[in-house]
Design a protein around this motif. Structure first.
Motif, PDB file in Angstrom:
ATOM      1  N   ARG A  67      -8.788  21.639  15.824  1.00 14.06           N
ATOM      2  CA  ARG A  67     -10.501  21.493  16.239  1.00 14.06           C
ATOM      3  C   ARG A  67     -11.036  21.507  14.968  1.00 14.06           C
ATOM      4  NH1 ARG A  67     -12.458  25.187  21.108  1.00 14.06           N
ATOM      5  NH2 ARG A  67     -11.355  24.652  22.839  1.00 14.06           N
ATOM      6  N   ASP A  71     -15.613  25.528  14.188  1.00 13.77           N
ATOM      7  CA  ASP A  71     -15.743  25.346  15.726  1.00 13.77           C
ATOM      8  C   ASP A  71     -15.450  27.185  15.939  1.00 13.77           C
ATOM      9  OD1 ASP A  71     -14.858  23.998  18.158  1.00 13.77           O
ATOM     10  OD2 ASP A  71     -14.547  26.394  18.445  1.00 13.77           O
ATOM     11  N   HIS A  72     -16.344  27.487  16.521  1.00 11.56           N
ATOM     12  CA  HIS A  72     -17.312  28.324  17.153  1.00 11.56           C
ATOM     13  C   HIS A  72     -15.245  29.046  17.605  1.00 11.56           C
ATOM     14  CE1 HIS A  72     -15.948  26.392  21.152  1.00 11.56           C
ATOM     15  NE2 HIS A  72     -15.866  28.118  21.768  1.00 11.56           N
TER      16      HIS A  72
END
Length: 233
Positions: A67, A71-72
């Motif tokens: 990712r 990304d969160h």
């Protein structure tokens, strides 16, 4: 000789695989010591801390999914790591002041490793084996509540808003509390999307209350006054 490198809760853990382990390494974490003793003086090699796998702005979750670093999931992981660092700094001030609750702070840092493990295992890409390894124990929430109740029995009632103050130990714990609130906000999207265990968010919510309480307790034990909020004139 081969190496197996994992990125885990913001930290790199390097496991050396093969017949020989050329140097002695010891890892101490949460009261446990792992020793990798030297079995050969030949071909002495030290594993490198850098992997270069994140140079293009991507990183891996525990499930192996790649990712973007913004990304969160990684935002939540990084903030949880920052929280543990803030608690570690506060703990050193508390040790210098002779406080009795420093073992609690160390245990919390260990629990935050488990929090990170859970965050790093998004359910959207996790297999049952991943989920089983990174399940979060809700008993940690109950333990925080018991500790808070014990401190609260000794503290004077809170009748005013207070500012972060009360000496170095207390002020550092307030900083950790603020970071904890941010970690909770970062985790919230992952919980709502079903990628992270709701108990993780509950733990962070309770932890910020604990850090507020123990900051007040540290100030009281050191005989340091807390600064009361006053509306500026």
């Amino acid at each position: 000789m081969s190496f197996f490198v994992t990125k885990y809760t913001g930290l790199r853990r390097v496991f050396r695989l093969g017949r020989y382990v050329s140097i002695e390494q010891k890892q101490v974490a949460c009261g446990h010591e792992r020793s990798y003793a030297s079995t050969s003086e030949e071909n002495r090699r030290i594993p490198k801390i850098y992997t270069k796998t994140g140079d293009k702005g991507f990183s891996s979750t525990f499930t192996g999914e790649r990712r973007p670093k913004e990304d969160h999931i990684f935002e939540a992981l990084g903030t949880t790591d920052e929280l543990s660092s803030a608690i570690g700094l506060a703990k050193e001030f508390c040790i210098d002041s002779g406080h009795s609750f420093t073992d609690q702070l160390e245990k919390i840092q260990c629990v935050l490793q488990d929090v990170g493990s859970n965050i790093a295992t998004p359910r959207s890409s996790a297999r049952d084996s991943h989920i089983k390894k990174t399940m979060f124990n809700s008993q940690a929430v109950i333990e925080l509540e018991k500790w808070m109740d014990a401190f609260t029995e000794e503290l004077p009632p809170l009748t005013n808003f207070i500012l972060p103050s009360g000496g170095k130990s207390s002020a550092a714990l307030h900083v950790a509390r603020a970071v904890c609130r941010r970690a909770e906000r970062c985790v919230a999207p992952a919980v709502r999307s079903g990628e992270t265990d709701p108990e993780v968010a509950k733990y962070l919510n309770r932890l910020s209350d604990y850090l507020f309480t123990v900051a007040r307790y540290a100030a009281m034990k050191e005989g340091k006054g807390e600064t009361i909020y006053k509306r500026p004139e």
